[in-house]
Scaffold this active site. Structure first.
Site, mmCIF file in Angstrom:
data_model
loop_
_atom_site.group_PDB
_atom_site.id
_atom_site.type_symbol
_atom_site.label_atom_id
_atom_site.label_comp_id
_atom_site.label_asym_id
_atom_site.label_seq_id
_atom_site.Cartn_x
_atom_site.Cartn_y
_atom_site.Cartn_z
ATOM 1 C CE1 TYR A 54 -4.096 1.942 0.402
ATOM 2 C CE2 TYR A 54 -2.539 3.457 1.444
ATOM 3 C CZ TYR A 54 -3.767 3.214 0.857
ATOM 4 O OH TYR A 54 -4.659 4.235 0.718
ATOM 5 C CG PHE A 106 -6.506 19.155 -23.835
ATOM 6 C CD1 PHE A 106 -6.580 18.738 -25.158
ATOM 7 C CD2 PHE A 106 -6.859 18.259 -22.844
ATOM 8 C CE1 PHE A 106 -7.005 17.444 -25.479
ATOM 9 C CE2 PHE A 106 -7.283 16.968 -23.166
ATOM 10 C CZ PHE A 106 -7.341 16.569 -24.473
ATOM 11 C CB THR A 107 -11.438 18.971 -23.580
ATOM 12 O OG1 THR A 107 -10.564 17.848 -23.563
ATOM 13 C CG2 THR A 107 -11.795 19.300 -25.024
ATOM 14 C CG ASP A 197 -0.663 18.933 -21.059
ATOM 15 O OD1 ASP A 197 -0.043 17.846 -21.127
ATOM 16 O OD2 ASP A 197 -1.887 19.008 -21.234
ATOM 17 C CE LYS A 240 -3.465 11.373 -24.229
ATOM 18 N NZ LYS A 240 -4.273 11.403 -23.017
ATOM 19 N NE ARG A 364 -11.012 16.479 -29.974
ATOM 20 C CZ ARG A 364 -10.937 16.360 -28.654
ATOM 21 N NH1 ARG A 364 -9.773 16.334 -28.049
ATOM 22 N NH2 ARG A 364 -12.013 16.294 -27.923
ATOM 23 C CG PHE A 430 -15.713 15.939 -26.345
ATOM 24 C CD1 PHE A 430 -15.524 17.114 -25.640
ATOM 25 C CD2 PHE A 430 -14.937 14.846 -26.028
ATOM 26 C CE1 PHE A 430 -14.569 17.191 -24.633
ATOM 27 C CE2 PHE A 430 -13.981 14.907 -25.030
ATOM 28 C CZ PHE A 430 -13.802 16.089 -24.328
HETATM 29 C C1 P70 Z 1 -6.669 12.373 -26.328
HETATM 30 C C2 P70 Z 1 -6.568 12.178 -24.827
HETATM 31 C C3 P70 Z 1 -5.701 13.599 -23.080
HETATM 32 C C4 P70 Z 1 -4.920 14.751 -22.654
HETATM 33 C C5 P70 Z 1 -4.141 15.496 -23.574
HETATM 34 C C6 P70 Z 1 -3.431 16.622 -23.132
HETATM 35 C C7 P70 Z 1 -2.610 17.431 -24.069
HETATM 36 C C8 P70 Z 1 -4.199 16.265 -20.945
HETATM 37 C C9 P70 Z 1 -4.947 15.162 -21.324
HETATM 38 C C10 P70 Z 1 -5.772 14.451 -20.287
HETATM 39 C C11 P70 Z 1 -7.862 11.738 -24.191
HETATM 40 C C12 P70 Z 1 -8.961 12.709 -24.384
HETATM 41 C C13 P70 Z 1 -9.245 13.639 -23.401
HETATM 42 C C14 P70 Z 1 -10.227 14.586 -23.604
HETATM 43 C C15 P70 Z 1 -10.895 14.610 -24.802
HETATM 44 C C16 P70 Z 1 -10.663 13.649 -25.776
HETATM 45 C C17 P70 Z 1 -9.695 12.706 -25.557
HETATM 46 N N1 P70 Z 1 -5.997 13.372 -24.288
HETATM 47 N N2 P70 Z 1 -3.484 16.964 -21.837
HETATM 48 O O1 P70 Z 1 -7.266 11.503 -26.957
HETATM 49 O O2 P70 Z 1 -5.190 13.241 -19.976
HETATM 50 O O3 P70 Z 1 -6.887 11.544 -20.689
HETATM 51 O O4 P70 Z 1 -4.972 10.942 -19.199
HETATM 52 O O5 P70 Z 1 -6.814 12.332 -18.335
HETATM 53 O O6 P70 Z 1 -4.085 15.156 -24.864
HETATM 54 O O7 P70 Z 1 -6.121 13.336 -26.875
HETATM 55 P P1 P70 Z 1 -6.018 11.948 -19.538
#
Ligand code: P70
Length: 437
Positions: A54, A106-107, A197, A240, A364, A430
Protein backbone atom coordinates in the site's frame (compact mmCIF):
# COMPACT_ATOMS: atom_id res chain seq x y z
CA UNK A 1 -14.78 -6.74 -39.93
CA UNK A 2 -18.36 -5.56 -40.14
CA UNK A 3 -20.64 -4.91 -43.09
CA UNK A 4 -21.75 -1.48 -44.19
CA UNK A 5 -25.32 -2.39 -43.27
CA UNK A 6 -24.23 -3.27 -39.72
CA UNK A 7 -22.19 -0.11 -39.39
CA UNK A 8 -25.11 2.05 -40.51
CA UNK A 9 -27.06 0.63 -37.57
CA UNK A 10 -24.17 0.83 -35.08
CA UNK A 11 -23.59 4.53 -35.73
CA UNK A 12 -27.29 5.35 -35.28
CA UNK A 13 -27.31 3.33 -32.03
CA UNK A 14 -24.22 5.32 -30.96
CA UNK A 15 -26.01 8.61 -31.61
CA UNK A 16 -23.47 9.45 -34.35
CA UNK A 17 -20.82 9.71 -31.65
CA UNK A 18 -17.72 7.56 -32.23
CA UNK A 19 -17.07 7.54 -28.45
CA UNK A 20 -20.28 5.54 -28.05
CA UNK A 21 -19.36 2.72 -30.45
CA UNK A 22 -18.27 -0.65 -29.12
CA UNK A 23 -14.64 -1.33 -29.93
CA UNK A 24 -15.50 -4.76 -31.34
CA UNK A 25 -17.47 -2.98 -34.04
CA UNK A 26 -14.40 -0.95 -35.03
CA UNK A 27 -11.91 -2.18 -37.64
CA UNK A 28 -9.02 0.29 -37.33
CA UNK A 29 -9.22 2.37 -34.19
CA UNK A 30 -7.85 5.87 -34.63
CA UNK A 31 -10.07 7.43 -31.96
CA UNK A 32 -7.07 8.27 -29.84
CA UNK A 33 -3.43 7.54 -29.09
CA UNK A 34 -4.32 7.58 -25.38
CA UNK A 35 -3.68 4.30 -23.59
CA UNK A 36 -3.93 2.49 -26.92
CA UNK A 37 -0.23 2.06 -27.66
CA UNK A 38 1.37 -1.39 -27.43
CA UNK A 39 3.57 -1.98 -24.42
CA UNK A 40 6.95 -3.52 -25.17
CA UNK A 41 8.30 -6.86 -23.93
CA UNK A 42 10.34 -4.91 -21.38
CA UNK A 43 7.22 -3.12 -20.13
CA UNK A 44 5.31 -6.38 -19.80
CA UNK A 45 8.24 -7.82 -17.88
CA UNK A 46 8.05 -4.75 -15.63
CA UNK A 47 4.38 -5.53 -14.98
CA UNK A 48 5.56 -8.79 -13.38
CA UNK A 49 7.72 -6.81 -10.97
CA UNK A 50 4.77 -5.14 -9.25
CA UNK A 51 5.33 -4.35 -5.58
CA UNK A 52 1.74 -3.94 -4.47
CA UNK A 53 2.51 -2.68 -0.99
CA UNK A 54 0.00 0.00 0.00
CA UNK A 55 2.74 2.42 0.96
CA UNK A 56 6.27 3.01 -0.28
CA UNK A 57 6.17 0.57 -3.20
CA UNK A 58 9.56 0.10 -4.83
CA UNK A 59 7.87 0.80 -8.18
CA UNK A 60 7.06 4.32 -7.01
CA UNK A 61 10.73 5.04 -6.32
CA UNK A 62 11.68 3.63 -9.73
CA UNK A 63 9.10 5.89 -11.37
CA UNK A 64 10.30 8.92 -9.44
CA UNK A 65 13.89 8.16 -10.50
CA UNK A 66 12.83 7.83 -14.16
CA UNK A 67 10.98 11.16 -14.06
CA UNK A 68 14.03 12.90 -12.58
CA UNK A 69 16.44 11.23 -15.00
CA UNK A 70 14.46 11.82 -18.20
CA UNK A 71 12.36 14.89 -17.39
CA UNK A 72 14.48 16.57 -14.72
CA UNK A 73 11.70 17.30 -12.22
CA UNK A 74 12.60 16.54 -8.62
CA UNK A 75 9.29 15.43 -7.11
CA UNK A 76 6.73 13.09 -8.65
CA UNK A 77 3.16 12.37 -7.68
CA UNK A 78 1.55 9.53 -9.63
CA UNK A 79 -2.10 10.09 -10.63
CA UNK A 80 -4.69 7.81 -12.20
CA UNK A 81 -4.32 9.74 -15.48
CA UNK A 82 -3.55 13.23 -16.78
CA UNK A 83 -6.75 14.90 -15.63
CA UNK A 84 -6.08 13.72 -12.05
CA UNK A 85 -2.89 15.79 -12.09
CA UNK A 86 -4.72 18.74 -13.70
CA UNK A 87 -7.36 18.63 -11.00
CA UNK A 88 -4.83 18.67 -8.15
CA UNK A 89 -2.66 21.48 -9.49
CA UNK A 90 -5.72 23.59 -10.40
CA UNK A 91 -7.12 23.20 -6.88
CA UNK A 92 -3.79 24.19 -5.30
CA UNK A 93 -2.85 27.19 -7.43
CA UNK A 94 -6.07 28.75 -8.77
CA UNK A 95 -8.26 31.13 -6.76
CA UNK A 96 -11.73 32.22 -7.96
CA UNK A 97 -11.34 35.07 -10.45
CA UNK A 98 -7.86 34.02 -11.59
CA UNK A 99 -6.77 34.01 -15.22
CA UNK A 100 -4.76 31.18 -16.76
CA UNK A 101 -3.19 31.96 -20.15
CA UNK A 102 -2.14 29.00 -22.31
CA UNK A 103 -1.21 27.92 -25.83
CA UNK A 104 -4.72 26.82 -26.88
CA UNK A 105 -7.25 25.15 -24.64
CA UNK A 106 -7.34 21.48 -23.91
CA UNK A 107 -10.73 20.15 -22.89
CA UNK A 108 -9.92 18.54 -19.52
CA UNK A 109 -7.28 21.13 -18.57
CA UNK A 110 -9.63 24.07 -19.15
CA UNK A 111 -12.48 22.35 -17.31
CA UNK A 112 -10.36 21.81 -14.18
CA UNK A 113 -9.21 25.44 -14.33
CA UNK A 114 -12.86 26.54 -14.53
CA UNK A 115 -13.98 24.22 -11.72
CA UNK A 116 -11.30 25.86 -9.53
CA UNK A 117 -12.82 29.28 -10.37
CA UNK A 118 -10.33 30.35 -13.04
CA UNK A 119 -10.74 31.49 -16.63
CA UNK A 120 -8.58 30.21 -19.47
CA UNK A 121 -7.27 32.74 -22.01
CA UNK A 122 -5.80 31.58 -25.32
CA UNK A 123 -2.42 33.17 -26.13
CA UNK A 124 -1.26 30.87 -28.93
CA UNK A 125 -0.02 32.50 -32.16
CA UNK A 126 -2.72 33.22 -34.77
CA UNK A 127 -1.18 30.75 -37.23
CA UNK A 128 -2.30 27.90 -34.95
CA UNK A 129 -5.92 28.63 -35.82
CA UNK A 130 -5.23 28.45 -39.56
CA UNK A 131 -5.11 24.83 -40.80
CA UNK A 132 -3.11 25.79 -43.87
CA UNK A 133 -0.41 27.97 -42.31
CA UNK A 134 2.95 26.26 -42.73
CA UNK A 135 4.53 27.90 -39.67
CA UNK A 136 7.01 25.30 -38.29
CA UNK A 137 6.04 26.00 -34.65
CA UNK A 138 2.30 26.53 -34.58
CA UNK A 139 2.30 25.69 -30.85
CA UNK A 140 4.22 28.87 -29.99
CA UNK A 141 2.89 31.43 -27.56
CA UNK A 142 2.32 34.94 -28.91
CA UNK A 143 4.49 37.05 -26.60
CA UNK A 144 2.50 40.21 -27.34
CA UNK A 145 -0.77 38.48 -26.48
CA UNK A 146 0.72 37.14 -23.24
CA UNK A 147 2.13 40.58 -22.28
CA UNK A 148 -1.25 42.14 -22.96
CA UNK A 149 -3.00 39.60 -20.70
CA UNK A 150 -0.48 40.25 -17.90
CA UNK A 151 -0.94 43.99 -18.32
CA UNK A 152 -4.73 43.78 -18.39
CA UNK A 153 -5.25 41.53 -15.35
CA UNK A 154 -2.00 42.00 -13.39
CA UNK A 155 0.45 39.26 -12.44
CA UNK A 156 -1.29 38.67 -9.09
CA UNK A 157 -4.34 37.30 -10.89
CA UNK A 158 -2.25 34.90 -12.97
CA UNK A 159 -1.15 31.90 -10.89
CA UNK A 160 0.58 30.31 -13.86
CA UNK A 161 0.76 30.02 -17.62
CA UNK A 162 -0.01 26.61 -19.14
CA UNK A 163 2.59 25.64 -21.71
CA UNK A 164 1.69 22.56 -23.74
CA UNK A 165 4.26 20.77 -25.79
CA UNK A 166 2.72 19.28 -28.95
CA UNK A 167 -0.50 21.27 -28.87
CA UNK A 168 -3.25 18.69 -29.24
CA UNK A 169 -6.19 20.86 -30.36
CA UNK A 170 -4.05 22.71 -32.91
CA UNK A 171 -3.25 19.39 -34.61
CA UNK A 172 -0.31 18.15 -32.56
CA UNK A 173 1.77 21.23 -33.31
CA UNK A 174 5.09 21.93 -31.60
CA UNK A 175 6.43 24.87 -29.66
CA UNK A 176 10.06 25.96 -30.12
CA UNK A 177 12.70 26.23 -27.41
CA UNK A 178 13.38 29.81 -28.54
CA UNK A 179 9.73 30.68 -27.87
CA UNK A 180 9.71 28.86 -24.53
CA UNK A 181 12.79 30.82 -23.47
CA UNK A 182 11.05 34.09 -24.31
CA UNK A 183 7.95 33.01 -22.39
CA UNK A 184 10.16 32.05 -19.45
CA UNK A 185 11.89 35.42 -19.48
CA UNK A 186 8.65 37.38 -19.54
CA UNK A 187 6.87 35.32 -16.87
CA UNK A 188 9.90 35.21 -14.58
CA UNK A 189 10.00 39.00 -14.64
CA UNK A 190 6.47 38.96 -13.23
CA UNK A 191 6.97 36.02 -10.87
CA UNK A 192 4.52 33.82 -12.80
CA UNK A 193 5.06 30.04 -12.86
CA UNK A 194 4.99 27.84 -15.94
CA UNK A 195 2.96 24.64 -15.77
CA UNK A 196 3.98 22.30 -18.56
CA UNK A 197 1.47 19.89 -20.08
CA UNK A 198 4.08 17.38 -21.19
CA UNK A 199 1.71 14.68 -22.40
CA UNK A 200 3.46 14.56 -25.80
CA UNK A 201 6.80 16.20 -25.02
CA UNK A 202 8.90 13.63 -26.92
CA UNK A 203 6.96 14.29 -30.12
CA UNK A 204 7.51 18.02 -29.68
CA UNK A 205 11.22 17.38 -29.10
CA UNK A 206 11.39 15.53 -32.43
CA UNK A 207 10.07 18.56 -34.30
CA UNK A 208 12.58 20.77 -32.49
CA UNK A 209 15.36 18.42 -33.57
CA UNK A 210 14.14 18.51 -37.18
CA UNK A 211 13.23 22.18 -37.47
CA UNK A 212 14.88 24.44 -34.90
CA UNK A 213 18.29 25.88 -35.73
CA UNK A 214 21.00 24.40 -33.51
CA UNK A 215 19.18 21.17 -32.55
CA UNK A 216 19.93 18.81 -35.46
CA UNK A 217 22.62 16.89 -33.61
CA UNK A 218 21.00 16.95 -30.15
CA UNK A 219 19.26 13.80 -28.95
CA UNK A 220 15.55 13.73 -28.17
CA UNK A 221 16.48 12.92 -24.57
CA UNK A 222 18.63 16.07 -24.26
CA UNK A 223 15.99 18.28 -25.89
CA UNK A 224 13.31 17.00 -23.50
CA UNK A 225 15.49 17.85 -20.50
CA UNK A 226 16.07 21.31 -21.92
CA UNK A 227 12.32 21.91 -22.34
CA UNK A 228 11.47 20.67 -18.85
CA UNK A 229 14.22 22.78 -17.25
CA UNK A 230 12.46 25.91 -18.51
CA UNK A 231 9.26 25.10 -16.59
CA UNK A 232 8.31 24.71 -12.92
CA UNK A 233 5.59 22.10 -12.72
CA UNK A 234 4.38 19.41 -15.13
CA UNK A 235 1.17 17.51 -15.66
CA UNK A 236 1.28 14.49 -17.90
CA UNK A 237 -1.07 11.90 -19.24
CA UNK A 238 1.36 8.97 -19.37
CA UNK A 239 -1.07 7.19 -21.71
CA UNK A 240 0.50 8.89 -24.73
CA UNK A 241 4.27 9.46 -24.98
CA UNK A 242 5.03 7.34 -21.93
CA UNK A 243 3.56 4.25 -23.60
CA UNK A 244 1.30 2.90 -20.86
CA UNK A 245 -2.35 1.94 -20.92
CA UNK A 246 -3.15 3.95 -17.79
CA UNK A 247 -1.47 6.54 -15.59
CA UNK A 248 -0.40 10.14 -15.19
CA UNK A 249 1.98 12.27 -13.20
CA UNK A 250 2.21 15.62 -11.51
CA UNK A 251 5.88 16.57 -11.25
CA UNK A 252 7.64 19.65 -9.91
CA UNK A 253 10.62 21.18 -8.20
CA UNK A 254 8.85 23.15 -5.45
CA UNK A 255 8.72 21.15 -2.24
CA UNK A 256 5.89 23.21 -0.68
CA UNK A 257 3.53 22.72 -3.60
CA UNK A 258 4.54 19.07 -3.64
CA UNK A 259 3.50 18.70 0.00
CA UNK A 260 0.10 20.23 -0.79
CA UNK A 261 -0.27 17.95 -3.81
CA UNK A 262 0.61 14.87 -1.73
CA UNK A 263 -2.09 15.89 0.70
CA UNK A 264 -4.78 16.42 -1.98
CA UNK A 265 -3.81 13.11 -3.57
CA UNK A 266 -5.03 11.19 -0.54
CA UNK A 267 -8.45 12.81 -1.00
CA UNK A 268 -8.91 12.28 -4.74
CA UNK A 269 -6.38 9.73 -6.03
CA UNK A 270 -4.80 7.50 -3.39
CA UNK A 271 -1.73 7.55 -1.15
CA UNK A 272 1.05 9.76 -2.56
CA UNK A 273 3.21 6.74 -3.42
CA UNK A 274 0.63 5.19 -5.75
CA UNK A 275 -1.88 7.91 -6.67
CA UNK A 276 -4.57 5.61 -8.01
CA UNK A 277 -2.22 3.24 -9.83
CA UNK A 278 -1.13 -0.32 -9.15
CA UNK A 279 2.58 -0.75 -8.42
CA UNK A 280 2.99 -2.71 -11.66
CA UNK A 281 1.55 0.18 -13.67
CA UNK A 282 4.12 2.57 -12.20
CA UNK A 283 6.91 0.14 -13.13
CA UNK A 284 5.63 -0.13 -16.72
CA UNK A 285 5.51 3.68 -16.85
CA UNK A 286 9.12 4.00 -15.67
CA UNK A 287 10.21 1.68 -18.48
CA UNK A 288 7.89 3.38 -21.00
CA UNK A 289 9.41 6.78 -20.23
CA UNK A 290 12.91 5.44 -20.96
CA UNK A 291 11.74 3.96 -24.28
CA UNK A 292 9.83 7.05 -25.33
CA UNK A 293 12.90 9.29 -25.44
CA UNK A 294 14.78 7.09 -27.93
CA UNK A 295 15.46 8.81 -31.25
CA UNK A 296 14.71 5.77 -33.42
CA UNK A 297 11.39 5.12 -31.70
CA UNK A 298 10.13 8.66 -32.12
CA UNK A 299 11.34 8.87 -35.71
CA UNK A 300 9.44 5.70 -36.61
CA UNK A 301 6.36 6.91 -34.75
CA UNK A 302 6.15 10.32 -36.38
CA UNK A 303 7.27 8.78 -39.68
CA UNK A 304 4.13 6.67 -39.67
CA UNK A 305 1.95 9.71 -39.02
CA UNK A 306 3.65 11.48 -41.95
CA UNK A 307 3.08 8.43 -44.12
CA UNK A 308 -0.67 8.70 -43.61
CA UNK A 309 -0.53 12.47 -44.11
CA UNK A 310 1.25 12.09 -47.45
CA UNK A 311 -1.28 9.48 -48.63
CA UNK A 312 -4.10 11.94 -47.94
CA UNK A 313 -2.23 14.82 -49.52
CA UNK A 314 -1.74 12.81 -52.72
CA UNK A 315 -5.52 12.39 -52.83
CA UNK A 316 -6.13 16.13 -52.44
CA UNK A 317 -7.73 15.83 -49.02
CA UNK A 318 -7.44 18.99 -46.88
CA UNK A 319 -5.68 18.43 -43.55
CA UNK A 320 -3.96 20.54 -40.93
CA UNK A 321 -0.46 21.38 -42.14
CA UNK A 322 2.32 20.77 -41.30
CA UNK A 323 1.36 17.23 -40.19
CA UNK A 324 1.32 16.92 -36.40
CA UNK A 325 2.95 14.45 -34.07
CA UNK A 326 0.18 12.11 -32.96
CA UNK A 327 -2.20 12.05 -35.87
CA UNK A 328 -3.52 13.62 -39.03
CA UNK A 329 -6.28 16.17 -38.60
CA UNK A 330 -8.78 16.42 -41.44
CA UNK A 331 -10.13 19.87 -42.20
CA UNK A 332 -13.81 19.01 -41.83
CA UNK A 333 -14.92 22.63 -42.33
CA UNK A 334 -13.37 22.57 -45.79
CA UNK A 335 -14.34 19.01 -46.73
CA UNK A 336 -17.98 19.54 -45.74
CA UNK A 337 -18.08 23.22 -46.63
CA UNK A 338 -21.80 23.00 -47.44
CA UNK A 339 -22.58 22.35 -43.75
CA UNK A 340 -22.71 25.30 -41.34
CA UNK A 341 -20.76 24.75 -38.10
CA UNK A 342 -24.12 24.42 -36.25
CA UNK A 343 -24.61 21.15 -38.15
CA UNK A 344 -21.39 19.71 -36.76
CA UNK A 345 -19.23 19.04 -39.84
CA UNK A 346 -16.51 17.32 -37.77
CA UNK A 347 -18.93 15.04 -35.96
CA UNK A 348 -20.60 14.26 -39.29
CA UNK A 349 -17.34 13.44 -41.07
CA UNK A 350 -16.18 11.10 -38.28
CA UNK A 351 -19.50 9.23 -38.49
CA UNK A 352 -19.29 8.97 -42.29
CA UNK A 353 -15.75 7.56 -42.21
CA UNK A 354 -16.88 4.95 -39.71
CA UNK A 355 -19.84 4.01 -41.91
CA UNK A 356 -17.55 3.66 -44.90
CA UNK A 357 -14.91 1.35 -43.45
CA UNK A 358 -15.18 0.86 -39.70
CA UNK A 359 -12.27 3.27 -39.16
CA UNK A 360 -12.90 5.21 -35.95
CA UNK A 361 -11.78 8.83 -35.60
CA UNK A 362 -12.69 11.74 -33.30
CA UNK A 363 -14.35 15.13 -33.75
CA UNK A 364 -12.20 18.11 -32.73
CA UNK A 365 -14.40 21.10 -33.47
CA UNK A 366 -17.52 22.76 -32.14
CA UNK A 367 -18.68 19.75 -30.13
CA UNK A 368 -15.31 19.53 -28.36
CA UNK A 369 -15.15 23.29 -27.78
CA UNK A 370 -18.35 23.20 -25.70
CA UNK A 371 -20.01 26.27 -24.21
CA UNK A 372 -18.67 29.44 -22.59
CA UNK A 373 -19.47 30.50 -19.03
CA UNK A 374 -22.69 32.16 -20.22
CA UNK A 375 -23.83 28.90 -21.77
CA UNK A 376 -23.29 29.97 -25.39
CA UNK A 377 -21.77 27.58 -27.93
CA UNK A 378 -18.12 28.34 -28.63
CA UNK A 379 -17.41 28.41 -32.38
CA UNK A 380 -13.75 27.40 -32.78
CA UNK A 381 -11.90 28.35 -35.96
CA UNK A 382 -10.70 24.78 -36.30
CA UNK A 383 -13.39 22.27 -37.23
CA UNK A 384 -11.42 19.04 -37.51
CA UNK A 385 -11.52 15.26 -37.42
CA UNK A 386 -8.54 13.58 -35.82
CA UNK A 387 -7.11 10.34 -37.18
CA UNK A 388 -4.97 9.53 -34.17
CA UNK A 389 -2.31 6.87 -34.42
CA UNK A 390 -1.54 4.61 -31.47
CA UNK A 391 2.18 3.89 -31.03
CA UNK A 392 3.65 0.55 -32.11
CA UNK A 393 0.25 -0.89 -33.09
CA UNK A 394 -0.59 -0.52 -36.78
CA UNK A 395 1.30 -1.12 -40.02
CA UNK A 396 1.59 1.17 -43.04
CA UNK A 397 -0.90 -1.18 -44.75
CA UNK A 398 -3.50 -0.14 -42.21
CA UNK A 399 -2.70 3.47 -43.05
CA UNK A 400 -3.39 2.72 -46.73
CA UNK A 401 -6.84 1.38 -45.82
CA UNK A 402 -7.53 4.55 -43.83
CA UNK A 403 -6.46 6.85 -46.68
CA UNK A 404 -8.62 4.94 -49.19
CA UNK A 405 -11.64 5.17 -46.91
CA UNK A 406 -11.23 8.89 -46.31
CA UNK A 407 -10.95 9.35 -50.08
CA UNK A 408 -14.22 7.50 -50.73
CA UNK A 409 -16.01 9.73 -48.22
CA UNK A 410 -14.31 12.80 -49.71
CA UNK A 411 -15.55 11.91 -53.19
CA UNK A 412 -19.18 11.75 -52.06
CA UNK A 413 -18.88 14.71 -49.68
CA UNK A 414 -21.51 16.89 -51.36
CA UNK A 415 -24.25 14.36 -50.62
CA UNK A 416 -23.48 14.16 -46.91
CA UNK A 417 -26.12 15.53 -44.54
CA UNK A 418 -25.40 17.30 -41.27
CA UNK A 419 -26.41 16.44 -37.71
CA UNK A 420 -28.48 17.87 -34.91
CA UNK A 421 -27.64 17.34 -31.22
CA UNK A 422 -30.35 15.52 -29.29
CA UNK A 423 -28.57 14.95 -25.97
CA UNK A 424 -25.94 17.14 -24.36
CA UNK A 425 -24.26 16.24 -21.06
CA UNK A 426 -23.08 19.00 -18.71
CA UNK A 427 -19.32 18.37 -18.76
CA UNK A 428 -17.02 17.53 -21.71
CA UNK A 429 -20.03 17.00 -23.94
CA UNK A 430 -18.13 15.41 -26.83
CA UNK A 431 -17.69 12.18 -24.87
CA UNK A 432 -21.38 11.41 -24.45
CA UNK A 433 -23.46 13.74 -26.63
CA UNK A 434 -25.95 12.13 -29.04
CA UNK A 435 -26.95 13.26 -32.52
CA UNK A 436 -29.43 12.56 -35.30
CA UNK A 437 -29.04 13.08 -39.02
C1 P70 B 1 -6.67 12.37 -26.33
C2 P70 B 1 -6.57 12.18 -24.83
C3 P70 B 1 -5.70 13.60 -23.08
C4 P70 B 1 -4.92 14.75 -22.65
C5 P70 B 1 -4.14 15.50 -23.57
C6 P70 B 1 -3.43 16.62 -23.13
C7 P70 B 1 -2.61 17.43 -24.07
C8 P70 B 1 -4.20 16.27 -20.95
C9 P70 B 1 -4.95 15.16 -21.32
C10 P70 B 1 -5.77 14.45 -20.29
C11 P70 B 1 -7.86 11.74 -24.19
C12 P70 B 1 -8.96 12.71 -24.38
C13 P70 B 1 -9.25 13.64 -23.40
C14 P70 B 1 -10.23 14.59 -23.60
C15 P70 B 1 -10.89 14.61 -24.80
C16 P70 B 1 -10.66 13.65 -25.78
C17 P70 B 1 -9.69 12.71 -25.56
N1 P70 B 1 -6.00 13.37 -24.29
N2 P70 B 1 -3.48 16.96 -21.84
O1 P70 B 1 -7.27 11.50 -26.96
O2 P70 B 1 -5.19 13.24 -19.98
O3 P70 B 1 -6.89 11.54 -20.69
O4 P70 B 1 -4.97 10.94 -19.20
O5 P70 B 1 -6.81 12.33 -18.34
O6 P70 B 1 -4.08 15.16 -24.86
O7 P70 B 1 -6.12 13.34 -26.88
P1 P70 B 1 -6.02 11.95 -19.54
Amino acid sequence: MTTEKQRNKFIIDAGYNTFLLRSEDVYIDLLTDSGTSAMSDRQWAAIMMGDEAYAGSRNYYNLEAAVTKFYGYKYTLPTHQGRGAEHIISQILIKPGDIIPGNMYFTTTRLHQEIAGGTFVDVIIDEAHDPESLHPFKGNIDIDKLSAVIKKYGAKKIPYVTVSTSVNMAGGQPLSIANLKEVRKLTQKHGIRLVHDMTRVAENAYFIQQREPGYKTKSIAKIILEICALTDIATMSAKKDALVNIGGILAMNDVKIYAEAQNLAVVYEGLHTYGGLAGRDMEAMAVGISESVQDLHIRARIGQVEYLGEKLKERGIPTVLPFGGHGIFLNAAKILSHLPQEQFPGQTLAAEIYKDSGVRSMERGIVSAGRDKKGKNIFPKLELVRLTIPRRVYTQAHMDVVAESVERVFLRREKIKGLTMVFEPEYLRFFQARFKQ
